[in-house]
Design a protein around this motif. Structure first.
Motif, PDB file in Angstrom:
ATOM      1  N   GLU A 294       1.008  -1.182   0.101  1.00  0.00           N
ATOM      2  CA  GLU A 294       0.115   0.020  -0.135  1.00  0.00           C
ATOM      3  C   GLU A 294       0.933   1.141  -0.265  1.00  0.00           C
ATOM      4  O   GLU A 294       0.474   2.199  -0.708  1.00  0.00           O
ATOM      5  CB  GLU A 294      -0.808  -0.056   1.362  1.00  0.00           C
TER       6      GLU A 294
ATOM      7  N   ASP B 129      -4.847  10.923   4.918  1.00  0.00           N
ATOM      8  CA  ASP B 129      -5.648  10.397   3.588  1.00  0.00           C
ATOM      9  C   ASP B 129      -4.866  10.851   2.412  1.00  0.00           C
ATOM     10  O   ASP B 129      -5.347  10.768   1.518  1.00  0.00           O
ATOM     11  CB  ASP B 129      -6.988  11.092   3.454  1.00  0.00           C
ATOM     12  N   ALA B 130      -3.791  11.851   2.773  1.00  0.00           N
ATOM     13  CA  ALA B 130      -3.112  12.174   1.404  1.00  0.00           C
ATOM     14  C   ALA B 130      -2.252  11.166   0.570  1.00  0.00           C
ATOM     15  O   ALA B 130      -2.092   9.924   1.062  1.00  0.00           O
ATOM     16  CB  ALA B 130      -1.835  13.043   2.120  1.00  0.00           C
ATOM     17  N   ASP B 131      -1.962  11.520  -0.470  1.00  0.00           N
ATOM     18  CA  ASP B 131      -1.145  10.381  -1.328  1.00  0.00           C
ATOM     19  C   ASP B 131       0.310  10.499  -1.123  1.00  0.00           C
ATOM     20  O   ASP B 131       1.013   9.605  -1.663  1.00  0.00           O
ATOM     21  CB  ASP B 131      -1.350  10.972  -2.867  1.00  0.00           C
ATOM     22  N   GLY B 132       0.913  11.094  -0.282  1.00  0.00           N
ATOM     23  CA  GLY B 132       2.182  11.266   0.143  1.00  0.00           C
ATOM     24  C   GLY B 132       2.692  12.196   1.471  1.00  0.00           C
ATOM     25  O   GLY B 132       1.841  13.100   1.418  1.00  0.00           O
TER      26      GLY B 132
ATOM     27  N   TRP C  14       5.054   7.371   0.395  1.00  0.00           N
ATOM     28  CA  TRP C  14       3.731   7.606  -0.618  1.00  0.00           C
ATOM     29  C   TRP C  14       2.907   6.513  -0.928  1.00  0.00           C
ATOM     30  O   TRP C  14       3.183   5.445  -0.691  1.00  0.00           O
ATOM     31  CB  TRP C  14       4.468   7.709  -1.997  1.00  0.00           C
ATOM     32  N   ARG C  15       1.780   6.728  -1.324  1.00  0.00           N
ATOM     33  CA  ARG C  15       0.812   5.412  -1.611  1.00  0.00           C
ATOM     34  C   ARG C  15       1.216   4.838  -3.016  1.00  0.00           C
ATOM     35  O   ARG C  15       1.578   5.581  -4.043  1.00  0.00           O
ATOM     36  CB  ARG C  15      -0.584   6.026  -1.734  1.00  0.00           C
TER      37      ARG C  15
ATOM     38  N   LYS D 148      -0.812   5.464  -6.269  1.00  0.00           N
ATOM     39  CA  LYS D 148      -0.972   6.765  -6.825  1.00  0.00           C
ATOM     40  C   LYS D 148       0.360   7.153  -7.408  1.00  0.00           C
ATOM     41  O   LYS D 148       0.639   7.953  -8.513  1.00  0.00           O
ATOM     42  CB  LYS D 148      -1.274   7.833  -5.559  1.00  0.00           C
ATOM     43  N   LEU D 149       1.436   6.920  -6.757  1.00  0.00           N
ATOM     44  CA  LEU D 149       2.889   7.117  -7.355  1.00  0.00           C
ATOM     45  C   LEU D 149       3.187   6.400  -8.760  1.00  0.00           C
ATOM     46  O   LEU D 149       3.537   7.194  -9.460  1.00  0.00           O
ATOM     47  CB  LEU D 149       3.704   6.412  -6.295  1.00  0.00           C
TER      48      LEU D 149
ATOM     49  N   LEU E  45       1.344  14.727  -6.520  1.00  0.00           N
ATOM     50  CA  LEU E  45       0.658  13.972  -5.666  1.00  0.00           C
ATOM     51  C   LEU E  45       0.168  15.028  -4.294  1.00  0.00           C
ATOM     52  O   LEU E  45      -0.465  14.420  -3.638  1.00  0.00           O
ATOM     53  CB  LEU E  45       1.327  12.795  -5.039  1.00  0.00           C
TER      54      LEU E  45
ATOM     55  N   PRO F 112       1.736  16.170  -1.661  1.00  0.00           N
ATOM     56  CA  PRO F 112       2.209  15.714  -0.498  1.00  0.00           C
ATOM     57  C   PRO F 112       1.948  16.575   0.839  1.00  0.00           C
ATOM     58  O   PRO F 112       2.241  17.839   0.698  1.00  0.00           O
ATOM     59  CB  PRO F 112       3.724  15.119  -0.612  1.00  0.00           C
TER      60      PRO F 112
END
Length: 159
Positions: A63, A89-92, A109-110, A113-114, A134, A136
């Protein structure tokens, strides 16, 4: 493999990932760094986005992924823990140095998404464009965590 305080810089980065797995190192294989999976970017020397793409290609589907430069003098497991905790809940989440600069090679990082923002041709692509896309969460460094060794003077400051 440059040593600071009696320990190779790459070992410091790998140790900061203690308990995580798998750990992938992108670059030529080095002795003294057991327990990691080695891979190379294409083309060799193609820059950090090419290295990121190569590492993600052999990583599997976790994840989250922590991305650390191999020349960090003071990165610790607690650094990675703080980045992961800040993610929400962020992507990074990215470390920000004392001067307010985002240190793109110290982040969590997710993974999905990355992968979605990686360019089809990653060689020599700007890293800040990939991670910046993203949005972050910024995480302020503690005790010089973002310090890297780029020059002989940097090494003297951290020895």
């Amino acid at each position: 493999m440059l040593e600071v305080g009696g320990k190779p810089l790459l070992r410091r980065a790998v140790d900061a990932l203690a308990g995580a797995g798998p750990v992938v190192v992108v670059g030529p294989e080095r002795a003294g760094i057991p327990g990691v999976r080695w891979t190379r970017e294409e083309p060799p020397g193609g820059g950090p986005v090419a290295a990121l793409a190569a590492g993600l290609a052999v990583l599997g589907e976790p994840e989250l992924v922590a991305v650390l430069a191999g020349d960090l003098a003071a990165v610790r497991a607690s650094t990675v823990d703080r980045l992961r905790a800040a993610l929400g809940d962020a992507d990074g989440a990215v470390l920000v140095d004392a001067q307010g600069r985002r240190q793109w090679l110290v982040g969590v990082w997710r993974t999905a998404k990355l992968r979605a923002v990686l360019p089809a041709e990653p060689a020599n692509f700007p890293l800040r464009k990939v991670f910046g896309a993203l949005g972050p969460v910024p995480v302020p460094e503690l005790d010089g965590e973002a310090a890297d060794i780029d020059t002989p003077e940097d090494r003297l400051r951290h020895s």
